[in-house]
Motif scaffolding. Structure first.
Motif, PDB file in Angstrom:
ATOM      1  N   TYR A   1      30.883  44.770  42.758  1.00  0.00           N
ATOM      2  CA  TYR A   1      31.694  43.647  43.227  1.00  0.00           C
ATOM      3  C   TYR A   1      30.973  42.313  43.192  1.00  0.00           C
ATOM      4  O   TYR A   1      31.597  41.260  43.274  1.00  0.00           O
ATOM      5  CB  TYR A   1      32.269  43.937  44.607  1.00  0.00           C
ATOM      6  N   GLN A   2      29.657  42.340  43.043  1.00  0.00           N
ATOM      7  CA  GLN A   2      28.929  41.085  42.876  1.00  0.00           C
ATOM      8  C   GLN A   2      29.414  40.351  41.625  1.00  0.00           C
ATOM      9  O   GLN A   2      29.472  39.118  41.588  1.00  0.00           O
ATOM     10  CB  GLN A   2      27.435  41.342  42.777  1.00  0.00           C
ATOM     11  N   ASP A   3      29.779  41.112  40.599  1.00  0.00           N
ATOM     12  CA  ASP A   3      30.206  40.522  39.336  1.00  0.00           C
ATOM     13  C   ASP A   3      31.722  40.541  39.145  1.00  0.00           C
ATOM     14  O   ASP A   3      32.218  40.166  38.082  1.00  0.00           O
ATOM     15  CB  ASP A   3      29.544  41.260  38.172  1.00  0.00           C
ATOM     16  N   ALA A   4      32.449  40.970  40.173  1.00  0.00           N
ATOM     17  CA  ALA A   4      33.913  41.071  40.069  1.00  0.00           C
ATOM     18  C   ALA A   4      34.542  39.711  40.383  1.00  0.00           C
ATOM     19  O   ALA A   4      35.162  39.509  41.435  1.00  0.00           O
ATOM     20  CB  ALA A   4      34.430  42.151  41.012  1.00  0.00           C
ATOM     21  N   LYS A   5      34.394  38.773  39.469  1.00  0.00           N
ATOM     22  CA  LYS A   5      34.789  37.381  39.717  1.00  0.00           C
ATOM     23  C   LYS A   5      36.306  37.232  39.895  1.00  0.00           C
ATOM     24  O   LYS A   5      36.760  36.416  40.710  1.00  0.00           O
ATOM     25  CB  LYS A   5      34.307  36.488  38.588  1.00  0.00           C
ATOM     26  N   ASP A   6      37.090  37.982  39.130  1.00  0.00           N
ATOM     27  CA  ASP A   6      38.541  37.884  39.279  1.00  0.00           C
ATOM     28  C   ASP A   6      38.978  38.384  40.654  1.00  0.00           C
ATOM     29  O   ASP A   6      39.837  37.774  41.302  1.00  0.00           O
ATOM     30  CB  ASP A   6      39.253  38.681  38.177  1.00  0.00           C
ATOM     31  N   LEU A   7      38.388  39.483  41.096  1.00  0.00           N
ATOM     32  CA  LEU A   7      38.727  40.008  42.413  1.00  0.00           C
ATOM     33  C   LEU A   7      38.297  39.033  43.507  1.00  0.00           C
ATOM     34  O   LEU A   7      39.041  38.798  44.465  1.00  0.00           O
ATOM     35  CB  LEU A   7      38.060  41.371  42.627  1.00  0.00           C
ATOM     36  N   GLN A   8      37.126  38.471  43.365  1.00  0.00           N
ATOM     37  CA  GLN A   8      36.671  37.495  44.360  1.00  0.00           C
ATOM     38  C   GLN A   8      37.654  36.330  44.457  1.00  0.00           C
ATOM     39  O   GLN A   8      38.016  35.885  45.558  1.00  0.00           O
ATOM     40  CB  GLN A   8      35.278  36.988  43.991  1.00  0.00           C
ATOM     41  N   ARG A   9      38.092  35.849  43.316  1.00  0.00           N
ATOM     42  CA  ARG A   9      39.012  34.715  43.297  1.00  0.00           C
ATOM     43  C   ARG A   9      40.369  35.081  43.905  1.00  0.00           C
ATOM     44  O   ARG A   9      40.925  34.325  44.731  1.00  0.00           O
ATOM     45  CB  ARG A   9      39.203  34.226  41.863  1.00  0.00           C
ATOM     46  N   LYS A  10      40.907  36.243  43.549  1.00  0.00           N
ATOM     47  CA  LYS A  10      42.198  36.652  44.083  1.00  0.00           C
ATOM     48  C   LYS A  10      42.135  36.902  45.585  1.00  0.00           C
ATOM     49  O   LYS A  10      43.085  36.605  46.325  1.00  0.00           O
ATOM     50  CB  LYS A  10      42.684  37.925  43.381  1.00  0.00           C
TER      51      LYS A  10
END
Length: 256
Positions: free
Chosen positions: A128-137
């Motif tokens: 999840y450190q690299d899950a940029k789309d999830l972080q943004r959503k």
């Protein structure tokens, strides 16, 4: 005469829930294949379906997802053998197919859903450190005032998400997630089974420690107790036994 039924049954739009599960990954601590945890998907799914909600399943990369082996009721370890809800989901082709072909998180239309739930499993701690789309959503849901939820190791997302102001989303919030005492139990169990050397831990870092480090008020109900907490429109669940409690908190918040 209108072709539309002026008195349709269930005229109200059903609530819509987006559940995010993790894509397959490899643990950097153990070298094991890791993924999502079945009960953290299936137990909320079951409760939402019982309420007539519409549910869609997403993952950061989309496509086929794999569960952590011990979360499968059919696994030889027997750890989840009593999880009949997950077994029913797995044994229902229409439902099992949802995990084989998830949609990408980037495709989530925040306006089309009433809540976002990030399920756990081991993989989020490594990916999840690299899950940029999830972080943004996650931030989009939260800042739009919609229910934004994370469960067990899915709470890892809170280590990375910041509000538009630059503050950590979880700062000053009361949250839960996989507890240190549970991590210690898991470490000891794998050591005792000679599955991992004593100089290593199953997880690369700990939810409880990191939540406190970013300024969240971390709470827990005791080892392996089903528990979820709501602070405003943020809902968090403690561990894999807390899927039902997390779903109850969402249902209560939605007023259904």
């Amino acid at each position: 005469m209108s072709l539309l039924d002026p008195n349709p049954v269930n005229a109200r739009r059903p609530k819509r829930i987006a559940i995010v599960i993790s894509n397959p990954a490899t643990s950097s601590t153990s070298g094991w294949p890791v993924g999502f945890w079945w009960s953290e998907l299936t137990h909320p799914y079951f409760m939402f379906a019982e309420k007539g909600y519409e549910i869609e399943i997403f993952s950061e990369q989309g496509g086929r997802c794999e569960a952590d082996a011990m979360s499968d009721p059919r696994d030889s370890s027997g750890y989840s053998a009593s999880d009949l809800i997950s077994m029913g989901f797995i044994a229902t082709p229409r439902l099992a197919a949802l995990v084989d072909d998830t949609r990408k998180v980037a495709d989530i239309d925040v306006n089309s859903f009433d809540a976002l739930i990030v399920a756990g499993g081991q993989a989020p701690m490594f990916t999840y450190q690299d899950a940029k789309d999830l972080q943004r959503k996650f931030v989009e849901f939260y800042e739009s005032g919609k229910l934004t939820c994370a469960l067990c190791h899915g709470v890892a997302i809170l280590r990375y998400v910041r509000l538009s102001s630059g503050e950590y989303l979880a700062k000053g919030k009361t949250v839960t997630g996989f507890a240190n005492v549970e991590e210690e139990f898991a470490d000891t169990a794998v050591w005792d089974m000679n599955m991992l050397s004593r100089d290593k831990h199953v997880m690369p870092w700990r939810i409880e420690n990191e939540m406190k480090a970013i300024g969240a008020n971390y709470v827990q109900a005791g080892m392996w107790r089903a528990f979820a907490v709501r602070d405003g429109n943020l809902v968090t669940g403690q561990q894999n036994f807390s899927g039902g409690e997390t779903a109850k908190a969402v249902i209560a918040a939605l007023g259904e």
